[in-house]
Design a protein around this motif. Sequence first.
Motif, PDB file in Angstrom:
ATOM      1  N   THR A 154       5.102   6.792  -5.751  1.00 29.78           N
ATOM      2  CA  THR A 154       4.429   5.495  -5.754  1.00 29.78           C
ATOM      3  C   THR A 154       4.130   5.045  -7.174  1.00 29.78           C
ATOM      4  O   THR A 154       4.349   3.882  -7.532  1.00 29.78           O
ATOM      5  CB  THR A 154       3.120   5.565  -4.938  1.00 29.78           C
ATOM      6  N   CYS A 155       3.633   5.969  -8.004  1.00 30.44           N
ATOM      7  CA  CYS A 155       3.329   5.629  -9.399  1.00 30.44           C
ATOM      8  C   CYS A 155       4.600   5.256 -10.152  1.00 30.44           C
ATOM      9  O   CYS A 155       4.605   4.327 -10.969  1.00 30.44           O
ATOM     10  CB  CYS A 155       2.627   6.791 -10.099  1.00 30.44           C
ATOM     11  N   SER A 177      -7.175   1.501  -9.369  1.00 32.18           N
ATOM     12  CA  SER A 177      -7.284   0.096  -9.765  1.00 32.18           C
ATOM     13  C   SER A 177      -8.725  -0.293 -10.053  1.00 32.18           C
ATOM     14  O   SER A 177      -8.984  -1.302 -10.714  1.00 32.18           O
ATOM     15  CB  SER A 177      -6.709  -0.804  -8.670  1.00 32.18           C
ATOM     16  N   ILE A 237       2.974   2.997 -12.909  1.00 29.20           N
ATOM     17  CA  ILE A 237       1.550   3.279 -13.111  1.00 29.20           C
ATOM     18  C   ILE A 237       1.394   4.698 -13.657  1.00 29.20           C
ATOM     19  O   ILE A 237       2.074   5.628 -13.206  1.00 29.20           O
ATOM     20  CB  ILE A 237       0.770   3.145 -11.786  1.00 29.20           C
ATOM     21  N   LYS A 273       7.415   3.971  -8.907  1.00 28.06           N
ATOM     22  CA  LYS A 273       7.892   2.664  -8.446  1.00 28.06           C
ATOM     23  C   LYS A 273       7.099   1.519  -9.065  1.00 28.06           C
ATOM     24  O   LYS A 273       7.644   0.465  -9.385  1.00 28.06           O
ATOM     25  CB  LYS A 273       7.798   2.579  -6.919  1.00 28.06           C
ATOM     26  N   GLN A 274       5.791   1.741  -9.216  1.00 29.82           N
ATOM     27  CA  GLN A 274       4.927   0.674  -9.711  1.00 29.82           C
ATOM     28  C   GLN A 274       4.638   0.789 -11.211  1.00 29.82           C
ATOM     29  O   GLN A 274       3.844   0.027 -11.753  1.00 29.82           O
ATOM     30  CB  GLN A 274       3.612   0.668  -8.922  1.00 29.82           C
ATOM     31  N   LEU A 292      -4.414   5.069  -5.300  1.00 30.32           N
ATOM     32  CA  LEU A 292      -4.058   3.920  -6.130  1.00 30.32           C
ATOM     33  C   LEU A 292      -5.138   2.846  -6.090  1.00 30.32           C
ATOM     34  O   LEU A 292      -5.438   2.214  -7.114  1.00 30.32           O
ATOM     35  CB  LEU A 292      -2.717   3.342  -5.688  1.00 30.32           C
TER      36      LEU A 292
END
Length: 310
Positions: A201-202, A174, A207, A204-205, A170
């Motif tokens: 993770t992606c 960014s 992304i 949740k965010q 991640l």
Amino acid sequence: MFLEKIRSGESGVLIYGITPPKAETTAERVAEIAQKTIERLHTLDIDALVVYDVQDESARTTEERPFPFLNALDPLEFASGYLGALNIPKIIYRPAGKFSEEELTAWLEKLHQNNFYPIFVGVPSPDFQVKTSLPEAYKIWSKHRDTSVIGAITIPERHAVLKDEDVRMLDKMSCGVSYFISQCVFNIDYAKQVIEDLTQTCSKQAIKFPTVIFTLTACGSEKTLRFMEWLGIDVPEELKEDLKKSANILEKSVNVCLNIASELTAYCMERAIPFGFNIESVAIRKEEIEASIFMANEIGQMLKEKGIRK
């Protein structure tokens, strides 16, 4: 084209990885090697060619290196000077920390002029004096982001120990990274865990998931197997014993790689995440090179049969 496939998040990306000839190779011999490479690859249905930057990683471990380290030609010089007849995109590795910002800027300009794509990798050992950090290198690259894509590496074995590979990925995303090429996969559980954790993770965010390209390579001998482990590639104990006991370790390893490709394809398709494969050919033995070509063709056909590669 490779650029469009990465930008659109299209699955089924297929690339092929090579190392340049050794630095002491004569110009005539380099040309011969390049010609053979072009002849082998021009009929392959691949999206890009990876040319690795070979680094001496002996300082990373106290274990003896199974094969002696020999400097190789600069990958950009080899690709631009000898592989022009191979009309596919080239992906060039570069250890950013070994170079100043001015040197990296000039290198990226030459890369851009050749329509090549960069992947920045770490320095060969933890105590290496870094000249340019990875975030700084990505910032230098960012001026080319409208006409290029930049990749990075991911190491499933590192995630198995540190549990933070998704965070590392991640951080690089960014900075503009849109795809990752993995270290060679022999432990499929490690590869799946990285995907699983990054997916969560992606999600949740909110992304966009990057394209993950899994590297596969044939193993033609017990010495090559030891070298893979020296490089940090995890080969599960049961698989290791199966390879050692096999009457034909090369054939056995090819079948293992094809099974891994099939299983990872199903795993990624179930999760609707973009993926692909990088078939490595870093050996000098003809049998192992031919095995890598066979694997690339077989995996390409498998992806077409599943409707994820045109």
